[in-house]
Design a protein around this motif. Structure first.
Motif, PDB file in Angstrom:
ATOM      1  N   MET A   1       0.855  -1.176   0.000  1.00 32.06           N
ATOM      2  CA  MET A   1       0.000   0.000   0.000  1.00 32.06           C
ATOM      3  C   MET A   1       0.901   1.239   0.000  1.00 32.06           C
ATOM      4  O   MET A   1       1.870   1.301   0.747  1.00 32.06           O
ATOM      5  CB  MET A   1      -0.906  -0.033   1.241  1.00 32.06           C
ATOM      6  CG  MET A   1      -1.884   1.111   1.299  1.00 32.06           C
ATOM      7  SD  MET A   1      -2.965   1.127   2.786  1.00 32.06           S
ATOM      8  CE  MET A   1      -3.907  -0.353   2.608  1.00 32.06           C
ATOM      9  N   THR A   2       0.568   2.221  -0.806  1.00 32.84           N
ATOM     10  CA  THR A   2       1.359   3.452  -0.880  1.00 32.84           C
ATOM     11  C   THR A   2       1.159   4.289   0.381  1.00 32.84           C
ATOM     12  O   THR A   2       0.174   4.131   1.108  1.00 32.84           O
ATOM     13  CB  THR A   2       0.948   4.308  -2.095  1.00 32.84           C
ATOM     14  OG1 THR A   2      -0.391   4.787  -1.877  1.00 32.84           O
ATOM     15  CG2 THR A   2       1.047   3.531  -3.391  1.00 32.84           C
ATOM     16  N   ASN A   3       2.108   5.200   0.626  1.00 35.87           N
ATOM     17  CA  ASN A   3       1.966   6.112   1.762  1.00 35.87           C
ATOM     18  C   ASN A   3       0.680   6.912   1.668  1.00 35.87           C
ATOM     19  O   ASN A   3       0.005   7.139   2.667  1.00 35.87           O
ATOM     20  CB  ASN A   3       3.167   7.057   1.839  1.00 35.87           C
ATOM     21  CG  ASN A   3       4.341   6.451   2.560  1.00 35.87           C
ATOM     22  OD1 ASN A   3       4.246   5.378   3.156  1.00 35.87           O
ATOM     23  ND2 ASN A   3       5.467   7.133   2.510  1.00 35.87           N
ATOM     24  N   GLN A   4       0.343   7.355   0.469  1.00 41.68           N
ATOM     25  CA  GLN A   4      -0.881   8.142   0.307  1.00 41.68           C
ATOM     26  C   GLN A   4      -2.101   7.325   0.694  1.00 41.68           C
ATOM     27  O   GLN A   4      -2.979   7.812   1.404  1.00 41.68           O
ATOM     28  CB  GLN A   4      -1.015   8.652  -1.130  1.00 41.68           C
ATOM     29  CG  GLN A   4      -2.235   9.540  -1.302  1.00 41.68           C
ATOM     30  CD  GLN A   4      -2.302  10.202  -2.666  1.00 41.68           C
ATOM     31  OE1 GLN A   4      -1.300  10.324  -3.352  1.00 41.68           O
ATOM     32  NE2 GLN A   4      -3.485  10.620  -3.038  1.00 41.68           N
ATOM     33  N   LYS A   5      -2.170   6.076   0.272  1.00 40.96           N
ATOM     34  CA  LYS A   5      -3.314   5.216   0.616  1.00 40.96           C
ATOM     35  C   LYS A   5      -3.344   4.938   2.115  1.00 40.96           C
ATOM     36  O   LYS A   5      -4.420   4.936   2.729  1.00 40.96           O
ATOM     37  CB  LYS A   5      -3.265   3.907  -0.171  1.00 40.96           C
ATOM     38  CG  LYS A   5      -3.545   4.085  -1.648  1.00 40.96           C
ATOM     39  CD  LYS A   5      -4.974   4.508  -1.864  1.00 40.96           C
ATOM     40  CE  LYS A   5      -5.242   4.655  -3.353  1.00 40.96           C
ATOM     41  NZ  LYS A   5      -6.479   5.372  -3.625  1.00 40.96           N
ATOM     42  N   LYS A   6      -2.174   4.702   2.728  1.00 44.79           N
ATOM     43  CA  LYS A   6      -2.113   4.487   4.176  1.00 44.79           C
ATOM     44  C   LYS A   6      -2.651   5.708   4.907  1.00 44.79           C
ATOM     45  O   LYS A   6      -3.432   5.587   5.859  1.00 44.79           O
ATOM     46  CB  LYS A   6      -0.670   4.231   4.624  1.00 44.79           C
ATOM     47  CG  LYS A   6      -0.117   2.892   4.261  1.00 44.79           C
ATOM     48  CD  LYS A   6       1.318   2.812   4.770  1.00 44.79           C
ATOM     49  CE  LYS A   6       2.058   1.657   4.176  1.00 44.79           C
ATOM     50  NZ  LYS A   6       3.476   1.645   4.602  1.00 44.79           N
ATOM     51  N   GLU A   8      -4.634   8.186   3.730  1.00 40.14           N
ATOM     52  CA  GLU A   8      -6.074   8.368   3.470  1.00 40.14           C
ATOM     53  C   GLU A   8      -6.904   7.412   4.311  1.00 40.14           C
ATOM     54  O   GLU A   8      -7.923   7.803   4.894  1.00 40.14           O
ATOM     55  CB  GLU A   8      -6.369   8.175   1.984  1.00 40.14           C
ATOM     56  CG  GLU A   8      -5.844   9.299   1.111  1.00 40.14           C
ATOM     57  CD  GLU A   8      -5.934   8.995  -0.380  1.00 40.14           C
ATOM     58  OE1 GLU A   8      -6.208   7.833  -0.769  1.00 40.14           O
ATOM     59  OE2 GLU A   8      -5.716   9.935  -1.164  1.00 40.14           O
ATOM     60  N   GLY A  54      10.032   7.062   3.424  1.00 45.46           N
ATOM     61  CA  GLY A  54       9.807   6.764   2.010  1.00 45.46           C
ATOM     62  C   GLY A  54       9.100   7.856   1.238  1.00 45.46           C
ATOM     63  O   GLY A  54       8.827   7.709   0.059  1.00 45.46           O
ATOM     64  N   GLY A  55       8.771   8.976   1.883  1.00 48.45           N
ATOM     65  CA  GLY A  55       8.152  10.084   1.160  1.00 48.45           C
ATOM     66  C   GLY A  55       7.110  10.807   1.967  1.00 48.45           C
ATOM     67  O   GLY A  55       6.447  10.215   2.811  1.00 48.45           O
ATOM     68  N   ILE A  57       3.726  13.605   2.118  1.00 46.67           N
ATOM     69  CA  ILE A  57       2.494  13.891   1.389  1.00 46.67           C
ATOM     70  C   ILE A  57       1.988  15.252   1.828  1.00 46.67           C
ATOM     71  O   ILE A  57       2.010  15.581   3.020  1.00 46.67           O
ATOM     72  CB  ILE A  57       1.445  12.805   1.685  1.00 46.67           C
ATOM     73  CG1 ILE A  57       1.960  11.459   1.184  1.00 46.67           C
ATOM     74  CG2 ILE A  57       0.110  13.148   1.049  1.00 46.67           C
ATOM     75  CD1 ILE A  57       1.183  10.281   1.667  1.00 46.67           C
TER      76      ILE A  57
END
Length: 138
Positions: A1-6, A8, A54-55, A57
Motif C-alpha cells: 500500500m502506498t503512503n498516500q493510501k495508508k 487516506e 519513504g516520502g 504527502i
C-alpha cells in the motif's frame, strides 16, 4: 500500500470513529500507526505536510485568508483557550484553525513519536503541549 493510501485510510477511519471529546489523540495514534512521524501545518494557507518514511504527502486545505493580511500577534492565552475549546469537543477543526490563526499561530508541528504539538508565531514565539497516548484498534 502506498503512503498516500495508508494516510487516506488512517484519516478516514479515525474521523469516522473518533470520540466527540478528546478526538485528537485518537486521530494522532492512527496517523502514527500509518507511519506518519510529523505533521507540519502552515497557517493561514491551511497546508499540511505528512512526513513518512519513504516520502512525504501534502494536503492543501482551504486557506484561512486571501490577499494581503496582517499577521495577528502571538497570544499564548488565546491559543490555550482555542486548544481547550477544541479538546472539549466545542469546535470544529476549521474553527480551531481559525482560532489558532487569530492567536498568532503561523505554523505548528505535530511530533507523533514524542506526542507533542508545538505552535509557532511569526517571531519564533512558541508553545508546546503534550497529548496522551491512546490505544486504538484498526
Amino acid at each position: 500500500m502506498t503512503n498516500q493510501k495508508k494516510l487516506e485510510h488512517a484519516i478516514e477511519f479515525a474521523l469516522a470513529n473518533k470520540p466527540a471529546v478528546g478526538g485528537f489523540p485518537f486521530l494522532a495514534e492512527f496517523l502514527r500507526q500509518a507511519g506518519v512521524t510529523h505533521n507540519l501545518w502552515s497557517l493561514p494557507s491551511a497546508q499540511s505536510v505528512y512526513v513518512m518514511p519513504g516520502g512525504s504527502i501534502v494536503n492543501q486545505g482551504t486557506p484561512l485568508v486571501t490577499g494581503i493580511t496582517e499577521v495577528p500577534e502571538f497570544n499564548q492565552e488565546a491559543l490555550i483557550q482555542a486548544l481547550r475549546t477544541d479538546q472539549a469537543g466545542e469546535s470544529t477543526f476549521p474553527q480551531f484553525l481559525s482560532a489558532a490563526w487569530q492567536a498568532g499561530v503561523v505554523h505548528y508541528d505535530v511530533d507523533f513519536v514524542a506526542r507533542t504539538v508545538t505552535y509557532y508565531g511569526v517571531n519564533k514565539e512558541s508553545y508546546t503541549e503534550s497529548y496522551p497516548a491512546v490505544e486504538v484498534m484498526q
